[in-house]
Design a protein around this motif. Structure first.
Motif, PDB file in Angstrom:
ATOM      1  N   GLY A 126      12.256  19.763  36.717  1.00 57.61           N
ATOM      2  CA  GLY A 126      11.545  18.661  37.344  1.00 57.61           C
ATOM      3  C   GLY A 126      12.395  17.844  38.309  1.00 57.61           C
ATOM      4  N   TYR A 127      13.681  18.111  38.365  1.00 57.27           N
ATOM      5  CA  TYR A 127      14.552  17.335  39.253  1.00 57.27           C
ATOM      6  C   TYR A 127      14.575  17.972  40.650  1.00 57.27           C
ATOM      7  N   GLY A 128      13.453  17.858  41.330  1.00 54.64           N
ATOM      8  CA  GLY A 128      13.353  18.423  42.668  1.00 54.64           C
ATOM      9  C   GLY A 128      11.924  18.338  43.150  1.00 54.64           C
ATOM     10  N   ARG A 129      11.699  18.820  44.370  1.00 60.71           N
ATOM     11  CA  ARG A 129      10.357  18.785  44.961  1.00 60.71           C
ATOM     12  C   ARG A 129      10.027  20.177  45.439  1.00 60.71           C
ATOM     13  N   LEU A 130       8.730  20.401  45.678  1.00 63.66           N
ATOM     14  CA  LEU A 130       8.321  21.665  46.253  1.00 63.66           C
ATOM     15  C   LEU A 130       8.830  21.741  47.682  1.00 63.66           C
ATOM     16  N   ALA A 131       9.305  22.905  48.065  1.00 64.43           N
ATOM     17  CA  ALA A 131       9.634  23.117  49.470  1.00 64.43           C
ATOM     18  C   ALA A 131       8.528  23.986  50.063  1.00 64.43           C
ATOM     19  N   ASN A 132       8.559  24.084  51.363  1.00 65.45           N
ATOM     20  CA  ASN A 132       7.416  24.710  52.004  1.00 65.45           C
ATOM     21  C   ASN A 132       7.859  25.785  53.001  1.00 65.45           C
TER      22      ASN A 132
END
Ligand code: ATP
Ligand code: ATP
Ligand code: MG
Ligand code: MG
Lengths: 318, 489, 289, 539
Positions: free
Chosen positions: B287-293
Motif C-alpha cells: 500500500g505504500y505507493g500509487r498506481l502508475a499508468n
C-alpha cells in the motif's frame, strides 16, 4: 626439529607460489566479470564518454598483462596501490578493517573452539547417551539455520527484549578493549553457533575413532577414570583431524563472515571485499583476496605443523 | 507523516541509519550514487537551486536567474556574503569550476549527461554566472538542483572534489566509507531556520533488519527504507513514527520495442492490460505507493497529464493478443532484487495476473552483480526503476528520446521526438502543457513500459524527531534531512 | 564381470540383509530413517499433500494460522504449508545432487591424489588450496559467468565449490588405506589405478565419507539459498526452505515464528541425516558399548 | 619395594568361579568363555595356553573385572582376596585395576600411548591411585629400568614409545605394570610379536621381576615352550573351556588330553631336499636404500632353485622385507640386478609385463592387513584368475573350488568376508590368492609369525605339500629359526642389511657357527622348563 623447520620453509615457499597464482587468477577473474570500475561507479548514469575517461585516467585501457605486472611490482615494494573508487591508499582502507576482522574472528574462536572441543569431549565421553544426543541435536540445529537468522534471533532476545547489548556492533579504533569486547560479543556468539557443530562433531568422531585402540584399553586397565582417558590419552592423538577442521573454521571466521558483518553493522574486511567486487575496485579486491588467501595458506600450514608437533613420531624422529 | 512541529529546537546529535552506504563511497559529488552520499552531500554542500518540499524550484546559492535573452542562455546571480567552510568567499568562478568538473572531454562525472547541453560557461563579475546552452531549454534551471551539482571552492579554476568543503549547514568531520560519515554544525551557516542539529552521524546500515533493530533500540534516530513486509508490525511501536512520502519513483517492466514479440504494439498493449496494478501496490508495496499508468510523469511534475488509468483486464489483454495473432504467449522476464526490493516478487505476481490472460511469463532471476550492465537494456524484457527527474523534459530526454542514453525500450517514435524538441524551446506554458500531455499519451499507448506503480519513500524515525512537510522529489526529505529536521523540545 | 556372474550364487538376498541391518539399528538410527522416509514421502506426493499450489496467491499477506491455511500465508499471500511441502521437493533434490557431485569429484580426485602420490598429489593439493583460498564470491561469480544461472549450473557450482573440501578429507583418509598391504598386493598384481581406487580403497573409506556427507549436505542446503542473491539456480516462484527463511526472516525481529518453520524443516532433516550417519560411522568404528 | 603380601599361600589371592562371558548385541549371544574357574595363589605363576581364539585374553581381562567392548561377563565371580570385583561399581573396580592387578599387553607398541613419554606412562597409574607422588614414582621407575637392563635408565623414560625398540618397549611395559606394586600381573602374550633374541630378553626380565617382587601372575601365551620357562602351573584352554590343568612339569611330561598332546607335538615338520638345479630367481649383488646415502641392503646375492625353499632370517630391521620389496619391484635397487628364469627383471614395478608379475607372488605377514576387509573371498581369490588368466563363469568357479580345496578351505567360505574367518583361514586365503596366479615363485614374508602354533603348522604343511606337488619355489622370510629348520633347503642369515652367512640349511645350522647365527640358534626356546635357566647360566 630441523626437519620440521625444513617442512615449514618448504610449505611457506609453496604458499608464496600459490599466492602468486591466486593473484593472477583473481586479476583475471575480476577482468572477466562483466563491467568495470567505470561502469560500476557511474551506475545507471554511465555515459560512454565518462566511462572512457575514467578508464583512461585509471589506466584501465592498458593491457591486462602490463597492469598485472605493475601491480605485482608495486606489491613487492610494499605498495598496494590506491582504491580506484575512492583514491585512498589501499593499505589505509584495509588497516582498521583487518584489525576488526581479526578481533571478531579471535573473539569468536576463543569462544567456539574451546566450547566445541569441550562439547565434543563430553559427547564422546557420554557417547550414544542422552547427553550426546542433546549436544548433537543442538549443534546440528544451529548449523541448519542460516547465520543471519541466528543473528536475528539473538538480537531479538538480547538486544531488543533484554536490552543488554546494542544490536549494532560499530567498533572503531578509539574504543577501549572492553567496549570493543562488548560490541563484538553478539557477532562472536553468532559465529560460534555457525562453526561449533563442525568442530564438535569432528572432535567427537576423532575421539570415538580412537577409543578402540589398544592404548585406550590399556588406560582403562590402569584403572584411570573416563575423563582422564578421553582428555589425556585420546585427545592428544586425535589432534590432526580436529585441527584441520578447526583451521577450516578459523579460515571461515576470517574470510567468510560478510553476512554477520552486515547484520551487526560490523566494519570488517568481508563487507569491504563485497563492495569492492561489486564496484570492480581491483586493487582493493586484489589486496583483500591476498589477505584471505594468505590466511588460508598460513592456517593450513599451521594445521600441518600442529599435526606434526602433536605427533611425537614426527616431532622426535628416531 | 506526523504533523509538523511548530517549534524547532537547536542541538542534539542526530543519528541517521541509511541503507545504501558502500566502502567505495567517495566525497566527489561526480560520483555520488545513492542516498547515503547524497544525504551527506546535501548536508555539507549547497546548490544553485533547491526544490522545496512543495516541489517548487527556488534559489539556494543563486539569488535569481533568468533566460537572457532566450532559453538558450541563462544568467544566475549569486548570493553575496557566503563563505565556504575553509573561509573562502563564494564567487562566480567557484560555480564555473564546479560545473567544469562535470563537463568536457575528460569528464568522469556521472552527471556528464546532464551538463552536456551546456555549450560554455562564463562569469559576469564576481557574482554572476552565465550558461550558454547548445539549444534552448526552458527547464534548464532545474538541473542545477541535481545532487551532483554541489558547489565547491575553486583554486586556480579547479575544484578539489575530495576535500569535502562546501557552503552547507554542516562541516565534514569524517567520512569512513561504508561505515559512517560525521558532520558538525556550521556555526556561520548563512541560512536561518536550517541545520538544527549540533552533530549528525550518517550510519551505513545495509540490512533492513539491522536498521530496524537499531531504531527500535534507540541506537539511531531515523532510518530510510523501512522493510515493507513488516511495516505493519513496526507501526505498532509507540515510540516510532513511519513517514509515508508519496513520490514519483517509478517501477517498470521495459520491453524492447524492436524485438519480437514486443515490436507489435498489440502485444505491448496486451501485456499492459495483463497486470493488476492495485495488486502490485498492495502486495509488493503493502500500500505504500500509487498506481502508475505506463508512463513516467507523475502528479508532482509541472506538466503532468491526468490520463485515464489503465485497468487490469484479462479479456482485453486476450483481445490484443489475438489482434497480434497469438492465442497464447510465453515470454521471458528478467529481474533481480538489485532493481528494487521486491522486484522479484512483483514479477512473480505479474506472472499470476498474466496467466489469467493466457500469457505465460517466465520469470528469470538474474545475477544482482552486473544486472545493469548485462541485463537491463540487453534482454528483450527486463525490470527497472527510476527516481523522478526534475522535469518531464529531463525524463523524456533521458529515457524516450531516439538518442537517449537509457532508451531502454529502444523506442523510436517520430511524433514524440519532434514534440520533445519543440517543447523545449517553447516558452508558452499552455502550449508546453499540451505538448507534454500528448507525449505522455504516446508513451502510455505505444511505449514499451509496463509501469505498475510509483513507490512511496517509507522511512521511520523516533517520535523525538521533528520535521516540516517532507519533500517528495527525493528520498529522506529530498536528501536534505540533516538540514531540515530537528529534535523536538 | 566376475562379480556379476557369481552374484547369483550369493546366499543372502539383499532385502534380507537390509532387514537384518534394520533389526540391528539403534533406535536413534531408526528414528532418523523414519524421518527421512517421511520426507521422501512428502517429496514424492507433494502435489497431493499440498492443499494449494506452490505459487498461487490465495489470501492476504501474512494471514494468521487457520483451518484453511494451517501455517498461515507468506508476505505475498501464498499458503506457507503448501510451499513448505513443495520446497522439500525442490531443494532436497538439488542439494542431494550437488552433494553427490561434490563427493564424486572431490572423492575421486582425493583418492587419485592419495593413491598416485608424488607430483600428482602435490599438483592436485595445491590446486585445491588455491581454489579454497579464492574468495567464495569471486569464485561463484566466475563460475556463474562460465556456467550461466540455470539449475544445472547451480548444481555444478555447488559441486565444484564443495568438492574442494571433500577432496581434502578423502585424500587424508585414503592415504591411510593406500598404505595397507592389500593395496600393495593389488599393485604388485599390476592392477590399474582405477580398479585400485574402486575396489580396494573406496569400500574402506566409506564411513568417514558418510560422516562428512551428513554435514556437507546441510552446508550445501544453506548455500543453495545464500547463492540465490547471485541469481543462481532455483527460479522464483519456486519454493525452497532457505529462501523461505530468507524471505520471511525480518518477521523474527518482531517475534513471529513463521521463518522458524522452514528453518525447522532444514534442522530436522539435518538431524535425521546425521542420526543415520552416526549409525553407519558407529558401526564402522568397531565399538558397540 | 614389596608391600604387605598375603603370606598364607594356601589361600588364593585370586579366585575365578564359574565364569561365563558371552558376546553382547542384539544378535543371538555366543558364549566365549564357558564356565571357567581358576585360582591363583600369592607369588604363583599360572600359565594360560591354547589356540588363538580360545578365550585366553578374555579370561585374563576378566581377572581385572573387565570385559572387552562387545562382550559381557554374564555370570560367575572374580574374587580378589575375597572381594567380588564383578559386584563392585565401576568406580570401585577402578581402584583395583592397575593398582592391585596390573596388565601387560601383547603388543607394547600398540598399548603405549604414542603421545606420551614412557616415564609419564609409568608414573600415571601410581599418581592416579595415590600410591606415590610423581617424583617417587619416577625414582622407582629408574630403579626398575635398571633392574630390567634397559639402557641409560636415568633418561630412558624421557623417550617416546616409538623411540625405543620392540623388546625394550615390552620391558618398559613390564616396568610400568609394577608402578603400583600390584599383587597380580596379567601378562597377555608379552613376547609373541618379538623376534627370538628379543624374546629371551623380555622373558628373562619378566621372570626376574616376578621373582624379585614376589608377585603372582597369569601368563597367557600360545607358545608352550615359552610358558614352560615361567609358569608354576598351566591351564590349557580350548574354545572357552578348560581342557586340562596341572603343574608345569607334569603337564609337559604327561599330558592327559589329546589336544594338549597336539600342542606339544609341534615342530615335527620335516622336509627332504628337493633341489632341481634350475634357478628360478637370482638376486645379484643388490644394494638398496630408502633415503639416499643410507643403505638398507648391501650387496645381497641370493638364488632360489625350482622346488626349493630359501629362508631369509635375521633380527628385526635387518632388511628382510626390504629385499622382498626389491624383488617385487616396489623398491628399485641402486645397484645390482634381479633375474627371473635367467631373464633380467626391470627394476620398477610399472615397467614389468603382466606375465612377469604373475610369476612372482607374495604372501604377507598379517592377513588382517593384506586381505581387503570389504571384499569377499571369492573376489580376493578370483581376481588374479580373472586378471592374469582371463577366467570367467564356469571355468572360474571350477578353479576357485580347486584352489579352495588345495588350501584346505571350505567352499562356502567363498562368500565370506575376511573378518568372518579365523586367522589361519585368512592366511590360507592369502596363499590361495598367490597360488591362483600360478606363479613360479612365492615370497612369504613372515607368514606364520602372527599365527598360533597349531595353525602356523598347518600353513607350513600346506606350503610343503604344494612344493612337493607342483614344485613351487619359496623365498621365505622369517625370524623364527624353528620354522626355518622345518621347511628350508637353504638359509640366508642377514644382519644390518648384509648377508652374514648363507648356504644349505644343514651347513648353516651345524657347527661351527658364525657368532650371530649361534646367537639366533640359542634363542629358540625349547620345551624344557630349565632351558632358560641353562641359557642364562651359560651367558
Ligand atoms: N570384541 C569382541 N566381541 C565379540 N567377540 C570377540 C571380541 N573379541 C574377541 N572375540 C571372540 O572371543 C573369543 C576369545 O577371544 P580372545 O581374544 O580371548 O582369544 P585369545 O585366546 O586371547 O586368542 P589370541 O591368541 O588370538 O589372542 C574369540 O572367538 C574371538 O573371536
Ligand atoms: N619405507 C621405508 N622408508 C625408510 N626406511 C625404511 C622403510 N621401510 C623399512 N625401512 C628401514 O629399513 C630397514 C630394514 O627394514 P625391513 O622392513 O626390511 O626389516 P625386516 O628385516 O623385514 O624387519 P622385521 O623383522 O621387523 O620385519 C629398517 O631399519 C627400517 O627402519
Ligand atoms: Mg589374546
Ligand atoms: Mg619385515
Amino acid at each position: 626439529m630441523n626437519q620440521l623447520l625444513m617442512t615449514v620453509a618448504k610449505r611457506l615457499g609453496l604458499g608464496l607460489f600459490t599466492l602468486l597464482i591466486i593473484s593472477m587468477v583473481i586479476f583475471l577473474a575480476v577482468e572477466m566479470l562483466p563491467g568495470d570500475i567505470a561502469t560500476e561507479i557511474l551506475g545507471q548514469m554511465a555515459t560512454p564518454e565518462a566511462v572512457a575517461a575514467i578508464r583512461q585516467e585509471l589506466g584501465l585501457d592498458q593491457p591486462i598483462v602490463s597492469r598485472y605486472f605493475d601491480w605485482l611490482s608495486g606489491l613487492l615494494t610494499g605498495d598496494l596501490g590506491q582504491s580506484l573508487a575512492t583514491g585512498q591508499p589501499v593499505l589505509e582502507l584495509l588497516d582498521d578493517r583487518l584489525i576488526n576482522t581479526l578481533y571478531l574472528a579471535g573473539t569468536a574462536a576463543l569462544i567456539s573452539v574451546p566450547l566445541a572441543l569441550g562439547l565434543g569431549v563430553i559427547a564422546a565421553l557420554y557417547r550414544n547417551t542422552l547427553v550426546d544426543r542433546a549436544v548433537s541435536m543442538f549443534t546440528l540445529s544451529a548449523i541448519s539455520m542460516p547465520e543471519f537468522f541466528i543473528a536475528y534471533v539473538l538480537i531479538l532476545f538480547i538486544s531488543v527484549q533484554l536490552g543488554w547489548i546494542p544490536s549494532m556492533s560499530k567498533v572503531d579504533a578509539d574504543q577501549s578493549l572492553l567496549e570493543r569486547l562488548q560490541l563484538t560479543i553478539l557477532p562472536a556468539i553468532t559465529l560460534t553457533f555457525v562453526t561449533c557443530a563442525h568442530m564438535m562433531r569432528m572432535t567427537r568422531a576423532a575421539i570415538i575413532n580412537l577409543l578402540s585402540s589398544p592404548y585406550i584399553e590399556m588406560a582403562y586397565l590402569k584403572g584411570l577414570g573416563p575423563w582422564r582417558i578421553i582428555v589425556h590419552h585420546t585427545l592428544p592423538n586425535a589432534w590432526a583431524p580436529i585441527v584441520n577442521v578447526i583451521v577450516m573454521n578459523l579460515a571461515y571466521l576470517i574470510t567468510g563472515v560478510v553476512v554477520v558483518e552486515v547484520v551487526f553493522v560490523y566494519p570488517g574486511l568481508g563487507q569491504l571485499m563485497v563492495d569492492s567486487v561489486a564496484k570492480r575496485d581491483l586493487p582493493v579486491v586484489q589486496a583483500a583476496s591476498m589477505i584471505f588467501a594468505a590466511t588460508y595458506i598460513l592456517l593450513n600450514l599451521i594445521a600441518d605443523v600442529v599435526s606434526i608437533v602433536s605427533n611425537p613420531r614426527l616431532l622426535h624422529p628416531k | 507523516g506526523s504533523t509538523p512541529s511548530p517549534s524547532p529546537k537547536r542541538g542534539g546529535h542526530f543519528r541517521l541509519g541509511l541503507s545504501r552506504g558502500s566502502t567505495t563511497d567517495s566525497l566527489d559529488p561526480a560520483r555520488f550514487s545513492d542516498v547515503f552520499m547524497q544525504s551527506v552531500g546535501f548536508a555539507i554542500y549547497n546548490y544553485l537551486t533547491e526544490v522545496t518540499p512543495e516541489g517548487e524550484l527556488i534559489g539556494e546559492l543563486a539569488e535569481s536567474w533568468e533566460p537572457a535573452p532566450d532559453a538558450a542562455r541563462w544568467a544566475f546571480k549569486l548570493r553575496k556574503g557566503i563563505t565556504f567552510h575553509n573561509g573562502k568567499p563564494l564567487e562566480a568562478a567557484d560555480v564555473v569550476a564546479t560545473f567544469n568538473h562535470h563537463r568536457g572531454e575528460k569528464s568522469q562525472s556521472a552527471a556528464k549527461g546532464i551538463v552536456d547541453p551546456i555549450e560554455s560557461i562564463e562569469t559576469d563579475g564576481t557574482h554572476t554566472v552565465i550558461f550558454n546552452l547548445k539549444a534552448a531549454n526552458a527547464d534548464f534551471p532545474a538541473i542545477t538542483s541535481d545532487y551532483h551539482m554541489a558547489i565547491m571552492p575553486a583554486t586556480d579554476g579547479k575544484v578539489d572534489p575530495n576535500a569535502g568543503i562546501g557552503t552547507g549547514g554542516y562541516i565534514l568531520e569524517k567520512l569512513e566509507p561504508g561505515v559512517e560519515a560525521v558532520v558538525t554544525r556550521n556555526p556561520d551557516y548563512w541560512k536561518s531556520g536550517r541545520a538544527w542539529f549540533d552533530k549528525v552521524s550518517f550510519l551505513a546500515i545495509t540490512d533492513a533488519a539491522a536498521r530496524t533493530n537499531a531504531l527500535r533500540t534507540g541506537q539511531i534516530d531515523a532510518m530510510d527504507r523501512v522493510d515493507l513486509k513488516t511495516v505493519n508490525l513496526l507501526k505498532m511501536d509507540p515510540n516510532l513514527s513511519i513517514n509515508n512520502v508519496d513520490s514519483d519513483q517509478i517501477y517498470y517492466f521495459a520491453m524492447d520495442t524492436q524485438a519480437k514479440p514486443f515490436n507489435d504494439n498489440n502485444v505491448r498493449l496486451a501485456l499492459k492490460h495483463a497486470i493488476d496494478r492495485q495488486d502490485i501496490v498492495d502486495r509488493v508495496l503493502k500500500g505504500y505507493g500509487r498506481l502508475a499508468n505506463d508512463q513516467p510523469i507523475g502528479a508532482s511534475y509541472l506538466n503532468y497529464a491526468d490520463l485515464p488509468q489503465r485497468q487490469y483486464d484479462p479479456d482485453k489483454a486476450r483481445h490484443y493478443l489475438k489482434k497480434a495473432g497469438y492465442n497464447s504467449l510465453s515470454v521471458d522476464l528478467s529481474t533481480s532484487d538489485a532493481v528494487f526490493t521486491g522486484a522479484v516478487d512483483a514479477a512473480v505476481i505479474y506472472r499470476e495476473h498474466a496467466a489469467k490472460a493466457g500469457i505465460d511469463i517466465n520469470v528469470k532471476r538474474e545475477p544482482a552483480d552486473g544486472y545493469w550492465e548485462n541485463v537491463w537494456m540487453k534482454r528483450p524484457w527486463s525490470m527497472s526503476y527510476s527516481s523522478p527527474r526534475g522535469t518531464a523534459d529531463w525524463f523524456f530526454s533521458q529515457f524516450f528520446a531516439e538518442d537517449a542514453n537509457w532508451n531502454d525500450t529502444n523506442w523510436q517514435n517520430e511524433r514524440f521526438n519532434t514534440l520533445l524538441k519543440a517543447a523545449r524551446a517553447e516558452l508558452d506554458a499552455g502550449k508546453r502543457q499540451e505538448m507534454y500531455a500528448e507525449m505522455q499519451a504516446l508513451v502510455h499507448n505505444q511505449g514499451g513500459w509496463v509501469a505498475p506503480a510509483f513507490s512511496a519513500y517509507v522511512s521511520a524515525a523516533t517520535k523525538a524527531v521533528g520535521h516540516g512537510k517532507i519533500a517528495t522529489n527525493r528520498d529522506m526529505d529530498g536528501n536534505r534531512i540533516a538540514e531540515r529536521w530537528w529534535f523536538e523540545g | 564381470m566376475m562379480m556379476t556372474k557369481t552374484h547369483s550364487s550369493e546366499k543372502v538376498p539383499l532385502w534380507r540383509k537390509v532387514l537384518s541391518g534394520l533389526a540391528e539399528a539403534p533406535p536413534t538410527g531408526l528414528l532418523g530413517l523414519v524421518v527421512l522416509f517421511t520426507y521422501l514421502f512428502v517429496i514424492v506426493f507433494a502435489p497431493w499433500l499440498a492443499p494449494f499450489g506452490e505459487a498461487t496467491i490465495v489470501a492476504d499477506a501474512f494471514a494468521p494460522w487457520s483451518a484453511e491455511h494451517l501455517l498461515g500465508t507468506d508476505s505475498l499471500g501464498r499458503d506457507i504449508y503448501s510451499r513448505l511441502i513443495y520446497a522439500a521437493r525442490n531443494t532436497v533434490g538439488i542439494t542431494l545432487m550437488a552433494t553427490l557431485l561434490a563427493f564424486v569429484i572431490g572423492g575421486a580426485l582425493g583418492m587419485v591424489a592419495a593413491v598416485v602420490g608424488g607430483w600428482v598429489d602435490q599438483v592436485l593439493s595445491r590446486l585445491v588450496d588455491m581454489l579454497m583460498a579464492i574468495p567464495l564470491l569471486i569464485f561463484a561469480l566466475l563460475l556463474l559467468m562460465i556456467f550461466g544461472s540455470s539449475v544445472t549450473a547451480l548444481i555444478l557450482i555447488l559441486g565444484c565449490l564443495e568438492a574442494t573440501r571433500v577432496f581434502r578429507l578423502t585424500r587424508a583418509v585414503a592415504m591411510n588405506v593406500a598404505v595397507m598391504d592389500y593395496v600393495e598386493a593389488a599393485r604388485l598384481r599390476g592392477e590399474k589405478m582405477l580398479w585400485i581406487i574402486r575396489r580396494e580403497i573406496l569400500p574402506n573409506i566409506l564411513s568417514p565419507l558418510f560422516a562428512e556427507f551428513g554435514l556437507r549436505f546441510c552446508f550445501i542446503f544453506l548455500l543453495v539459498s545464500s547463492l540465490s542473491f547471485l541469481g543462481l539456480g532455483l527460479q522464483p516462484p519456486t519454493a525452497d526452505w532457505g529462501a523461505m527463511v530468507r524471505e520471511n526472516a525480518m518477521l523474527i525481529t518482531f517475534g513471529r515464528v513463521t521463518p522458524l518453520l522452514p528453518a525447522a524443516a532444514i534442522a530436522i532433516l539435518t538431524i535425521a541425516v546425521n542420526l543415520v550417519v552416526d549409525w553407519f560411522t558407529h558401526k564402522a568404528s568397531g565399538l558397540s558399548k | 619395594m614389596i608391600d604387605e603380601k598375603d603370606e598364607t599361600t594356601n589361600r588364593p589371592i585370586l579366585e575365578i568361579r564359574d565364569l561365563i562371558i558371552s558376546t553382547e548385541g542384539r544378535k543371538a549371544t555366543r558364549q566365549l568363555v564357558k564356565s571357567v574357574s581358576l585360582s591363583l595363589a600369592a607369588g604363583e605363576v599360572l600359565g594360560l595356553i591354547g589356540e588363538s581364539g580360545a578365550g585366553k585374553s578374555t579370561i585374563g581381562l576378566a581377572a581385572m573385572g573387565y570385559a572387552r567392548d562387545g562382550m559381557r561377563i554374564s555370570s560367575g565371580e572374580v574374587l580378589f582376596k575375597g572381594t567380588d570385583l564383578l559386584k563392585l561399581s565401576e568406580r570401585k573396580r577402578r581402584q583395583f585395576r592397575g593398582k592391585r592387578i596390573a596388565y601387560v599387553a601383547q603388543s607394547a607398541a600398540a598399548a603405549f600411548n604414542p603421545a606420551h613419554k614412557l616415564i609419564d606412562q609409568y608414573t600415571e597409574a601410581a599418581v592416579a591411585h595415590g600410591v606415590s607422588d610423581a617424583a617417587t614414582a619416577e625414582n622407582e621407575a629408574i630403579e626398575l629400568y635398571r633392574e630390567l637392563g634397559l639402557p641409560e635408565p636415568e633418561t630412558f623414560g624421557q623417550r617416546y614409545p616409538h623411540q625405543v625398540s620392540g623388546g625394550q618397549l615390552q620391558r618398559a611395559m613390564v616396568a610400568a605394570s609394577m608402578a603400583c606394586h600390584p599383587d597380580i600381573l596379567v601378562f597377555d602374550e608379552p613376547t609373541t610379536a618379538l623376534d627370538v633374541t628379543t624374546q629371551i630378553e623380555v622373558l628373562t626380565a619378566i621372570r626376574r621381576t616376578i621373582r624379585n617382587h614376589h608377585t603372582a601372575a597369569i601368563y597367557i601365551t600360545h607358545d608352550l615352550a615359552v610358558v614352560a620357562q615361567i609358569a608354576d602351573r598351566i591351564m590349557v584352554l580350548r574354545s572357552g573351556e578348560l581342557v586340562e590343568e596341572g603343574k608345569t612339569e607334569q603337564l609337559l611330561e604327561q599330558p592327559k588330553q589329546e589336544y594338549t598332546r597336539k600342542l606339544l607335538s609341534v615342530r615335527n615338520l620335516h622336509k627332504d631336499d628337493t633341489g632341481s638345479g634350475e634357478v628360478v630367481l637370482s638376486v645379484d649383488s643388490v644394494s638398496a636404500e630408502y633415503k639416499p646415502g643410507v643403505p638398507v641392503l648391501q650387496d645381497i646375492s641370493v638364488q632360489v632353485e625350482r622346488g626349493r625353499t630359501v629362508a631369509l632370517v635375521g633380527e628385526s630391521g635387518s632388511g628382510k622385507s626390504t629385499l622382498a620389496r626389491v624383488v617385487t619391484g616396489l623398491l628399485p635397487p641402486v645397484k645390482g640386478g634381479i633375474k627371473l628364469h635367467n631373464a633380467p627383471l626391470t627394476p620398477t614395478l610399472k615397467s614389468r609385463e603382466k606375465d612377469t608379475l604373475r610369476r612372482l607372488q607374495m604372501i604377507y605377514q598379517l592377513p588382517d592387513t593384506s586381505l581387503n576387509p570389504r571384499q569377499r573371498v571369492r573376489e580376493i581369490i578370483g581376481r588374479p584368475l580373472q586378471f592374469y588368466l582371463g577366467l570367467k563363469g564356469q571355468e572360474m568357479e571350477q578353479r576357485l573350488k580347486e584352489l579352495m580345496a588345495m588350501t584346505e578351505l571350505e567352499e562356502y567360505f567363498l562368500d565370506r568376508f575376511p573378518h568372518e574367518l579365523s586367522g589361519g583361514q585368512k592366511q590360507r586365503v592369502g596363499i590361495a590368492r598367490a597360488l591362483a596366479a600360478e606363479p613360479d615363485l612365492i615370497i612369504c614374508d613372515e607368514v606364520t609369525s602372527a599365527l598360533d602354533q597349531l595353525v602356523g603348522e598347518q600353513i607350513l604343511n600346506l606350503l610343503l605339500k604344494l612344493q612337493k606337488e607342483i614344485g613351487m619355489s619359496y623365498l621365505f622370510i622369517t625370524h623364527d629359526l624353528g620354522t626355518v629348520d622345518a621347511i628350508a633347503d637353504e638359509v640366508v642369515v642377514m644382519r644390518k642389511g648384509k648377508v652374514v652367512e648363507q648356504g644349505r640349511k644343514t651347513d648353516v645350522f651345524s657347527p661351527p657357527h658364525k657368532d650371530y647365527t649361534q646367537k639366533l640358534l640359542n634363542s629358540v626356546p625349547e620345551m624344557d622348563p630349565q632351558w632358560l635357566n641353562k641359557l642364562l647360566a651359560e651367558a
